[in-house]
Design a protein around this motif. Structure first.
Motif, PDB file in Angstrom:
ATOM      1  N   THR A  80       0.831  -1.200   0.000  1.00  0.00           N
ATOM      2  CA  THR A  80       0.000   0.000   0.000  1.00  0.00           C
ATOM      3  C   THR A  80       0.867   1.253   0.000  1.00  0.00           C
ATOM      4  OG1 THR A  80      -1.604  -1.234   1.279  1.00  0.00           O
ATOM      5  CG2 THR A  80      -1.887   1.150   1.215  1.00  0.00           C
ATOM      6  N   GLU A 112       0.939   4.178  -2.865  1.00  0.00           N
ATOM      7  CA  GLU A 112       0.644   5.592  -2.630  1.00  0.00           C
ATOM      8  C   GLU A 112       1.900   6.443  -2.621  1.00  0.00           C
ATOM      9  OE1 GLU A 112      -1.641   5.717   0.941  1.00  0.00           O
ATOM     10  OE2 GLU A 112      -3.195   4.445   0.102  1.00  0.00           O
ATOM     11  N   ASP A 123       4.115   6.512  -0.498  1.00  0.00           N
ATOM     12  CA  ASP A 123       4.272   7.062   0.847  1.00  0.00           C
ATOM     13  C   ASP A 123       5.598   6.555   1.423  1.00  0.00           C
ATOM     14  OD1 ASP A 123       4.233   7.839   3.448  1.00  0.00           O
ATOM     15  OD2 ASP A 123       2.508   6.618   4.041  1.00  0.00           O
ATOM     16  N   SER A 152       7.358   8.409   3.653  1.00  0.00           N
ATOM     17  CA  SER A 152       7.704   9.307   4.752  1.00  0.00           C
ATOM     18  C   SER A 152       8.510   8.584   5.830  1.00  0.00           C
ATOM     19  CB  SER A 152       6.447   9.927   5.337  1.00  0.00           C
ATOM     20  OG  SER A 152       5.492   8.947   5.610  1.00  0.00           O
ATOM     21  N   ARG A 153       8.167   7.317   6.085  1.00  0.00           N
ATOM     22  CA  ARG A 153       8.877   6.622   7.164  1.00  0.00           C
ATOM     23  C   ARG A 153      10.314   6.300   6.772  1.00  0.00           C
ATOM     24  NH1 ARG A 153       4.552   2.208   8.600  1.00  0.00           N
ATOM     25  NH2 ARG A 153       6.170   1.343   9.919  1.00  0.00           N
ATOM     26  N   LEU A 192      12.011   8.322   4.831  1.00  0.00           N
ATOM     27  CA  LEU A 192      12.665   9.625   4.948  1.00  0.00           C
ATOM     28  C   LEU A 192      12.978   9.944   6.407  1.00  0.00           C
ATOM     29  CD1 LEU A 192      10.483  11.393   2.286  1.00  0.00           C
ATOM     30  CD2 LEU A 192      12.969  11.246   2.199  1.00  0.00           C
ATOM     31  N   VAL A 193      12.109   9.445   7.326  1.00  0.00           N
ATOM     32  CA  VAL A 193      12.389   9.670   8.741  1.00  0.00           C
ATOM     33  C   VAL A 193      13.710   8.996   9.123  1.00  0.00           C
ATOM     34  CG1 VAL A 193      11.636   9.137  11.084  1.00  0.00           C
ATOM     35  CG2 VAL A 193       9.999  10.006   9.428  1.00  0.00           C
ATOM     36  N   TYR A 219      16.247  11.320   8.191  1.00  0.00           N
ATOM     37  CA  TYR A 219      16.212  12.417   9.167  1.00  0.00           C
ATOM     38  C   TYR A 219      16.992  12.024  10.423  1.00  0.00           C
ATOM     39  CZ  TYR A 219      14.260  15.121  13.074  1.00  0.00           C
ATOM     40  OH  TYR A 219      14.115  15.866  14.209  1.00  0.00           O
ATOM     41  N   GLU A 220      16.705  10.829  10.936  1.00  0.00           N
ATOM     42  CA  GLU A 220      17.354  10.381  12.175  1.00  0.00           C
ATOM     43  C   GLU A 220      18.858  10.217  11.960  1.00  0.00           C
ATOM     44  OE1 GLU A 220      14.435  10.360  14.787  1.00  0.00           O
ATOM     45  OE2 GLU A 220      15.154   8.333  15.155  1.00  0.00           O
ATOM     46  N   ILE A 275      20.696  12.054   9.949  1.00  0.00           N
ATOM     47  CA  ILE A 275      21.310  13.382   9.975  1.00  0.00           C
ATOM     48  C   ILE A 275      21.382  13.890  11.412  1.00  0.00           C
ATOM     49  CG2 ILE A 275      21.197  15.731   9.075  1.00  0.00           C
ATOM     50  CD1 ILE A 275      19.501  14.651   6.774  1.00  0.00           C
ATOM     51  N   ALA A 281      16.589  12.268  -0.617  1.00  0.00           N
ATOM     52  CA  ALA A 281      17.418  13.230   0.114  1.00  0.00           C
ATOM     53  C   ALA A 281      16.556  14.413   0.512  1.00  0.00           C
ATOM     54  CB  ALA A 281      18.574  13.695  -0.762  1.00  0.00           C
ATOM     55  N   PHE A 282      17.118  15.289   1.294  1.00  0.00           N
ATOM     56  CA  PHE A 282      16.423  16.523   1.648  1.00  0.00           C
ATOM     57  C   PHE A 282      16.937  17.649   0.754  1.00  0.00           C
ATOM     58  CE2 PHE A 282      16.250  13.954   5.473  1.00  0.00           C
ATOM     59  CZ  PHE A 282      14.902  14.019   5.761  1.00  0.00           C
ATOM     60  N   SER A 283      16.096  18.656   0.572  1.00  0.00           N
ATOM     61  CA  SER A 283      16.500  19.719  -0.344  1.00  0.00           C
ATOM     62  C   SER A 283      17.751  20.436   0.154  1.00  0.00           C
ATOM     63  CB  SER A 283      15.348  20.704  -0.545  1.00  0.00           C
ATOM     64  OG  SER A 283      14.873  21.145   0.704  1.00  0.00           O
ATOM     65  N   ASP A 284      17.910  20.482   1.492  1.00  0.00           N
ATOM     66  CA  ASP A 284      19.072  21.197   2.016  1.00  0.00           C
ATOM     67  C   ASP A 284      20.189  20.252   2.471  1.00  0.00           C
ATOM     68  OD1 ASP A 284      17.355  20.279   3.955  1.00  0.00           O
ATOM     69  OD2 ASP A 284      17.750  21.901   5.353  1.00  0.00           O
TER      70      ASP A 284
END
Lengths: 297, 240, 276
Positions: A148, A152, A154, A156-157, A159-160, A163-164, A166, A231-234
């Protein structure tokens, strides 16, 4: 292709029976049609352990024709055990097929953990062996839910996780299997290639196929398709830089190349040396320095 | 002549206690009007249902009988007994205020925040609302050192001033007052009476119950005397 | 004032259901378990409206179905019947006729949920900041610095120490976990928030501060909220209007002060009398 009539030994050409090949080819077509989507297929038992490249091998054996020129590499090397065994298996089960170590000469590369340094062309196909096809497996144990999430887009998890990373290390520390978004939707696990190789997927002239034998999945990055590492934009994605303490780019100890992916070797004395991971590339560079252009012919 | 802002017509309230299977009469057949800039006072013995009338208008009680016709700022007439909950909430926010004998406020809020609250609900910026609250509290002679603490620890008189300030601050069009000066010392009571006179002259309509007949005499433009509701048996006959 | 949510005839039956389910359950017969087919009528025919910036209390004892109401609206459990319209500025969504992807989009972008059990609302294996980042990343915010700033601002707003932004919520106290949950729920500035027994089980002093926080947020952001609780004190403090449920049915609805001072239904009268 009428390969059946060519068979002289106890096995069909390419070891797999024609029905198995057809099924793999159908999966490949679907994978090309939906870039990055993991197509399930009935992975066959091969006469070697799962995890030894059976997914890649089934792709190779299903695509191979009698005039194929095949190159098999393992972590960039044509001579490591896995590569040698697979090459011998292909030679044994595909009479008439020739093999090479030269990237420029092959029509099909089967590889574990690397994409050759020499840019592949539209007339070439690269097959990558995949241990874990789903990048979401680290954040979601249920395959049902992962499907699923893929559907979709999705991520985000996932990407988290970045995030963690970084937060903890000030940079994204994923060294290989870097999650990469294909054609703006599906995120794939590009197999354990280093970050260095990820940009080669983007807008690749050659078709890139991924086969996971144990996990029974095939997926593809079709030619000239967008492949964007998450990746993140920054905090943009970046590849290994191979710089020494003084900030100088390390060179290959053998051929002197300063723009290839390097393997680190530790001598018994404890001193470290670096050398091209792609053995064919290294050989070509050596050849070029020994015989400067023009003399080769 | 301007029509009254509030016209109560045959208001009645009784409580149906299911557990004890009892009917408790509270107010019966109450009718009166309240006009803009005037104060209507309700008088009558204990048990005559004075507070019940105020609560019925504010809809803290659901009226059992009668009409409560309210004319809003746009001139529309609305029966508060039948109005939707959202209509009532909106009127409470914008037009109708209620000051009871007791201060109901959030614990842990400073006095200034308690008083400024109705203005914040109307979208007034926080600093402006606090400024108005400060002005009002100083007019009511509440010592400034108390402004930044919760009214929970205040004396009855201090607390009641906070209560009144909160009821006054948003300048409601109709203000319901239930014994607002009951717990105040004479000086503070005098100050509150002054404030009520001020609001009246600004056009606020008020319906009030006062503890002291003297206060009623001074402030009321109309006085409505309520009689205790009839006994349950009478009421039952009437309902039937 | 504009309507933000309209719920009509919401029902949820666990089990096969039978023609006698509805008449055999409910407050009159003191059960939500159908004696004929064994189905549980968790809620039946629940209807209410919610306006922008309003807090509606849903109160009742355990088994009244109050949590089922918000779980259905937050798409945690599909209802058996009824409809709900969500008015989102100039668009309106018929919640239960949306497909799963649309429902998840609303859930991630326009709704927020704070569960009694922080385990349901938080991922305990990622940091407090990461939990908030996840919700922001769902909204396609892709700038690490901006995500981090927003996560910190939200945690500061919910009074979580910033020194703990990178700690795992499993190491937090219960009250702190609820604060992180609230921060996460607010990350996308949703116009609609569901709160399911958010203070139950916390120390009284912690409860009070969480309730203060919820009220402040409601005033600052004008977030509409549905607050589910068995605690009359919570309803009195937070909600302008309330509905009272028993065995899956709404037995009373009204202004909060009216329900507390002039309850109409025998059950509510008993509830209020036992609490005061």
């Amino acid at each position: 292709m009428n390969a059946m009539t060519h068979t002289t030994n106890a096995y069909n050409f390419g070891f797999l029976d024609e029905y198995a090949k057809k099924e793999v080819r159908r999966a490949v077509l679907k994978a090309i049609a939906i870039p990055g989507y993991q197509v399930p297929y009935a992975s066959r038992e091969m006469p070697m352990g799962r995890g030894f490249g059976t997914g890649g091998l089934q792709l190779t054996l299903s695509l191979i024709g009698p005039n194929e020129v095949v190159k098999v590499i393992d972590q960039g090397s044509d001579d490591s055990v896995n590569a040698v065994n697979l090459r011998q298996f292909i030679e044994m089960t595909c009479p008439g097929v020739s093999t090479t170590t030269k990237t420029a000469e092959c029509t099909l590369v089967q590889s574990r953990h690397r994409i050759p340094e020499l840019a592949l062309t539209a007339s070439q196909i690269i097959v990558l062996q995949v241990p874990y096809p789903d990048p979401l497996v680290v954040v979601e144990p249920s395959e049902d839910k992962r499907k699923t999430m893929h559907g979709e887009a999705d991520y985000s998890r996932l990407l988290v996780k970045l995030y963690e990373d970084i937060v903890k290390f000030d940079e994204i520390t994923i060294s290989h299997r870097y999650p990469t978004r294909i054609n703006g939707h599906y995120v794939i696990d590009p197999s354990p290639i280093p970050r260095w190789d990820v940009p080669k997927l983007n807008d690749s002239a050659a078709l890139v196929l991924f086969g996971a034998g144990r996990e029974k999945k095939i997926y593809a990055v079709p030619p000239h398709t967008r492949a964007e590492p998450l990746a993140f934009s920054d905090v943009p994605f970046r590849v290994e830089d191979f710089r020494d303490a003084a900030g100088r780019r390390r060179a290959c100890a053998r051929c002197g190349c300063t723009d290839s992916f390097l393997d680190e070797f530790v001598a018994d004395s404890g001193s470290k040396t670096w050398q091209c991971s792609d053995s064919d590339w290294c050989d070509e560079q050596l050849l070029r320095t020994e015989h400067p252009q023009g003399e080769l012919a | 002549m301007i029509p009254p802002i509030l016209q109560v017509d045959g208001y009645g309230k009784h409580f149906q206690l299911h557990e004890q299977n009892k009917l408790i009469p509270s107010s019966h057949n109450v009718s009166f009007t309240v006009r803009t800039g005037e104060l209507t006072a309700l008088i009558g013995p204990t048990g005559a249902g004075k507070s019940s009338v105020l609560k019925g208008i504010y809809r803290t009680y659901l009226p059992s009988a009668g009409r409560i016709l309210y004319r809003d700022v746009a001139g529309h007439e609305l029966d508060l007994a039948l109005a939707s909950e959202h209509q009532i909430l909106e009127l409470r926010r914008r037009e109708i205020g209620f000051v009871t004998q007791f201060l109901h406020c959030l614990p842990r809020q400073t006095t200034l925040d308690v008083v400024a609250q109705p203005l914040l609900g109307l979208g007034v910026p926080r600093e402006e609302a606090k400024q108005s609250a400060a002005e009002l509290l100083s007019a009511m002679k509440l010592p400034e050192r108390l402004w930044s603490v919760s009214p929970a620890t205040f004396s009855g008189g201090e607390r009641q001033r906070v209560n009144l300030a909160r009821g006054f601050i948003a300048r409601p069009r109709l203000l319901l007052l239930d014994e607002p000066t009951a717990s105040l010392d004479p000086a503070t009571a005098e100050c509150v009476i002054g404030l009520i006179e001020g609001l009246k002259s600004e056009g606020t309509a008020m319906l009030a119950i006062f503890h002291h007949p003297e206060t009623t005499r001074r402030l009321a433009d109309q006085v409505v005397e309520l009689a205790p509701p009839p006994a349950v048996e009478e009421l039952l006959k009437e309902i039937a | 004032m504009n309507k933000i949510l309209e719920v009509r005839g919401l029902s949820k039956i666990y089990g096969p259901g039978c023609p006698q389910c509805l008449e055999s359950t409910g407050p009159e017969v003191d059960t939500n378990l159908c004696p004929h087919c064994g189905s549980v009528v968790a809620i039946h025919d629940v209807s209410f409206d919610l306006f922008e910036g309003e807090i509606l209390g849903v109160m009742g004892e355990s088994g009244s179905g109050k949590s089922t109401v918000v779980k259905a609206l937050y798409f945690d459990q599909a209802p058996s019947g009824g409809e709900a319209i969500f008015y989102d500025s100039d668009r309106q969504h018929d919640l239960f006729s949306l497909n799963a992807a649309q429902q998840r989009w609303l859930r991630n972008h326009r709704f927020g949920m704070v569960y009694q059990n922080p385990n349901l609302g938080l991922n305990f294996n990622i940091s407090a900041g990461g939990n908030i980042a996840e919700r922001l990343l769902m909204s396609d915010l892709m700038d690490y610095g901006a995500i981090r700033e927003r996560a910190k601002a939200l945690l500061a707003r919910t009074e979580v120490l910033l020194s703990r932004v990178d700690d795992l919520p499993k190491n937090f106290s219960g009250g702190m976990q609820q604060r992180v949950q609230i921060a996460k729920a607010l990350a996308t500035r949703p116009p609609l928030l569901f709160l399911d027994e958010v203070t139950t089980g916390l120390d009284l002093s912690v409860q009070a501060r969480i309730l203060d926080l919820i009220l402040e947020i409601q005033q600052e952001l004008k977030t509409a909220m549905v607050v589910v609780t068995h605690d009359l004190g919570v309803i009195r403090l937070l909600a302008g209007r309330a509905i009272v449920m028993k065995y899956g049915r709404v037995i009373e609805t009204g202004l909060t002060d009216q329900i507390l001072e002039d309850p109409q239904h025998a059950y509510t009268q008993r509830l209020v009398a036992s609490a005061l």
